[in-house]
Design a protein around this motif. Structure first.
Motif, short mmCIF file in Angstrom:
data_model
loop_
_atom_site.label_atom_id
_atom_site.label_comp_id
_atom_site.label_asym_id
_atom_site.label_seq_id
_atom_site.Cartn_x
_atom_site.Cartn_y
_atom_site.Cartn_z
N TRP A 158 0.84 -1.21 0.00
CA TRP A 158 0.00 0.00 0.00
C TRP A 158 0.86 1.25 0.00
CZ3 TRP A 158 -3.39 -2.36 4.44
CH2 TRP A 158 -4.25 -3.34 3.86
N ARG A 159 1.98 1.22 0.77
CA ARG A 159 2.87 2.39 0.82
C ARG A 159 3.52 2.63 -0.56
NH1 ARG A 159 6.20 1.79 6.55
NH2 ARG A 159 4.40 2.08 7.95
N VAL A 160 4.00 1.53 -1.19
CA VAL A 160 4.63 1.68 -2.51
C VAL A 160 3.65 2.23 -3.53
CG1 VAL A 160 5.64 0.37 -4.42
CG2 VAL A 160 6.36 -0.09 -2.08
N ALA A 161 2.41 1.76 -3.46
CA ALA A 161 1.40 2.28 -4.39
C ALA A 161 1.19 3.78 -4.18
CB ALA A 161 0.09 1.52 -4.21
N GLY A 162 1.20 4.21 -2.91
CA GLY A 162 1.04 5.64 -2.64
C GLY A 162 2.20 6.46 -3.17
N VAL A 163 3.44 5.93 -2.98
CA VAL A 163 4.62 6.63 -3.50
C VAL A 163 4.58 6.72 -5.02
CG1 VAL A 163 7.14 6.51 -3.70
CG2 VAL A 163 6.02 6.03 -1.50
N ALA A 164 4.15 5.64 -5.67
CA ALA A 164 4.07 5.64 -7.13
C ALA A 164 3.06 6.66 -7.63
CB ALA A 164 3.71 4.23 -7.64
N ARG A 165 1.93 6.76 -6.95
CA ARG A 165 0.93 7.76 -7.37
C ARG A 165 1.47 9.17 -7.23
NH1 ARG A 165 -2.57 4.06 -4.73
NH2 ARG A 165 -2.44 5.28 -2.81
N ARG A 166 2.19 9.42 -6.11
CA ARG A 166 2.75 10.76 -5.91
C ARG A 166 3.83 11.07 -6.97
NH1 ARG A 166 2.27 9.10 -0.47
NH2 ARG A 166 4.47 8.49 -0.41
N ALA A 167 4.67 10.05 -7.31
CA ALA A 167 5.70 10.27 -8.33
C ALA A 167 5.09 10.55 -9.70
CB ALA A 167 6.63 9.04 -8.40
N ALA A 168 4.02 9.81 -10.03
CA ALA A 168 3.36 10.04 -11.31
C ALA A 168 2.77 11.44 -11.39
CB ALA A 168 2.27 8.99 -11.52
N ALA A 169 2.20 11.90 -10.28
CA ALA A 169 1.64 13.26 -10.27
C ALA A 169 2.74 14.30 -10.46
CB ALA A 169 0.88 13.49 -8.96
N ALA A 170 3.92 14.07 -9.80
CA ALA A 170 5.03 15.02 -9.94
C ALA A 170 5.56 15.06 -11.37
CB ALA A 170 6.16 14.63 -8.98
N LEU A 171 5.69 13.88 -12.00
CA LEU A 171 6.15 13.84 -13.39
C LEU A 171 5.18 14.54 -14.33
CD1 LEU A 171 7.58 10.21 -13.62
CD2 LEU A 171 8.87 12.34 -13.56
N ASP A 172 3.90 14.35 -14.08
CA ASP A 172 2.90 15.00 -14.92
C ASP A 172 3.02 16.51 -14.82
OD1 ASP A 172 0.80 15.42 -16.58
OD2 ASP A 172 -0.75 14.94 -15.11
N GLU A 173 3.21 17.00 -13.61
CA GLU A 173 3.36 18.44 -13.40
C GLU A 173 4.61 18.99 -14.09
OE1 GLU A 173 2.14 22.14 -12.12
OE2 GLU A 173 1.08 20.22 -12.06
N ALA A 174 5.72 18.22 -13.99
CA ALA A 174 6.96 18.66 -14.63
C ALA A 174 6.82 18.69 -16.15
CB ALA A 174 8.11 17.73 -14.23
N ALA A 175 6.13 17.71 -16.72
CA ALA A 175 5.92 17.69 -18.16
C ALA A 175 5.11 18.88 -18.63
CB ALA A 175 5.24 16.37 -18.57
N ARG A 176 4.10 19.24 -17.85
CA ARG A 176 3.30 20.42 -18.23
C ARG A 176 4.14 21.69 -18.22
NH1 ARG A 176 -2.34 19.39 -14.83
NH2 ARG A 176 -2.98 17.47 -15.96
N GLU A 177 4.99 21.84 -17.18
CA GLU A 177 5.83 23.04 -17.11
C GLU A 177 6.82 23.08 -18.28
OE1 GLU A 177 7.66 23.05 -13.33
OE2 GLU A 177 5.80 23.41 -12.20
N ALA A 178 7.41 21.93 -18.63
CA ALA A 178 8.37 21.90 -19.73
C ALA A 178 7.69 22.25 -21.05
CB ALA A 178 9.02 20.52 -19.83
N ALA A 179 6.47 21.75 -21.26
CA ALA A 179 5.74 22.07 -22.48
C ALA A 179 5.45 23.56 -22.59
CB ALA A 179 4.46 21.26 -22.55
#
Length: 299
Positions: free
Chosen positions: A73-94
């Motif tokens: 459950w903890r790993v799943a939570g970390v993965a969700r947070r990492a995916a959200a951070a990557l999505d945000e970074a991609a938007r800023e780069a675009a």
């Protein structure tokens, strides 16, 4: 005016009826499940009595399973947070990449809008130089120090047989012959060079590029004598060699009216110190030509 009251929809309710067969099957299934669980519990209790260590092993397995679920459950939570951070970074780069693209398009539009025109002849102040300004003339033969190869410069010993034939043709052309052709090769029937002398006679030349130790024999003369007059219709028949002739070959040539030019005579012809072959060639009469034909056939 009296408004009629809306009619209430009649809802038919389903009545549940007691089914003895379904109930019996349910209780039978329940009894089977309870029996299986009891049997499993009894087997487990017997195994634990025989081997108490299994109790500890089962406890460890249960604890590990609980910890694994919690960690997952903890790993799943970390993965969700990492995916959200990557999505945000991609938007800023675009967004950052889009801004330079817009500015570059604007710069290109500005370049296109520049009022450009090719410079005229007066603006560059240039004119092609004339022939008088260049003052150029092709160099003469004396200026470049080069002259075409003349027959006097031929080193006959260093030539190939084909080059020797071309050299003899050059001599004939130099001394006024016309229609000079090199016809030597396979099937030439003894004729290597044909031409027309300055006085209009047809000359047929056979070339023998031999070294000094290899003299022209009578067989060479017989083969040439059998074709030069009858096949090639020569008025002047000449056999030129870089070496010398045997005595029988000279005797046969005298009988047939063929001029033999050896290496020494060829050098004199080349240097211009000796006579021209067609000026000293013997007259090929009918009797001489017939004798050559007969001798050539006998050879």
């Amino acid at each position: 005016m009296t408004v009629p009251a809306p009619r209430t929809a009649f809802v038919k309710r389903r009545r549940y009826r007691f089914d003895l067969r379904s109930t019996a099957l349910f209780f039978v299934f329940l009894a089977v499940v309870v029996s299986v669980l009891g049997l499993a519990a009894r087997v487990a209790a017997g195994a634990l009595e025989r081997r108490p260590v299994w109790v500890f092993v089962l406890v460890l397995i249960g604890v590990a399973g609980c910890l694994g679920l919690r960690r997952r459950w903890r790993v799943a939570g970390v993965a969700r947070r990492a995916a959200a951070a990557l999505d945000e970074a991609a938007r800023e780069a675009a967004e950052q990449l889009e801004a330079p693209a817009v500015s570059s398009r604007q710069s290109a539009a500005e370049v296109v809008a520049v009022d450009y025109a090719a410079p005229t002849q007066e603006e560059v102040d240039y004119a092609a130089p004339t022939q008088e300004e260049v003052d150029y003339a092709a160099p003469t033969q004396e200026e470049i120090g080069y002259a075409p190869l003349t027959p006097q410069e031929f080193d006959y010993a260093a030539l190939t047989p084909q080059e020797f034939e071309e050299a003899i043709a050059a001599l004939c052309e130099r001394d006024g012959c016309s229609g000079v052709e090199v016809v030597g090769g396979a099937g030439d029937l003894g004729a290597d060079v044909v031409a027309v002398t300055p006085d209009g006679r047809r000359i047929v030349v056979q070339c023998k590029h031999y070294d000094e130790s290899h003299r022209v024999g009578s067989q060479d003369l017989q083969r040439f004598g059998g074709t030069c007059f009858t096949v090639h219709e020569a008025d002047v028949a000449v056999l030129v060699s870089t070496s010398d002739f045997t005595a029988p070959a000279l005797e046969y040539a005298e009988q047939c009216g063929i001029l033999c030019v050896n290496g020494e005579t060829l050098e004199a012809w080349t240097d211009g110190t000796g006579p021209l072959p067609w000026d000293v060639a013997p007259e090929a009469g009918a009797a001489g030509a017939t004798g050559c034909e007969t001798a050539g056939a006998g050879a």
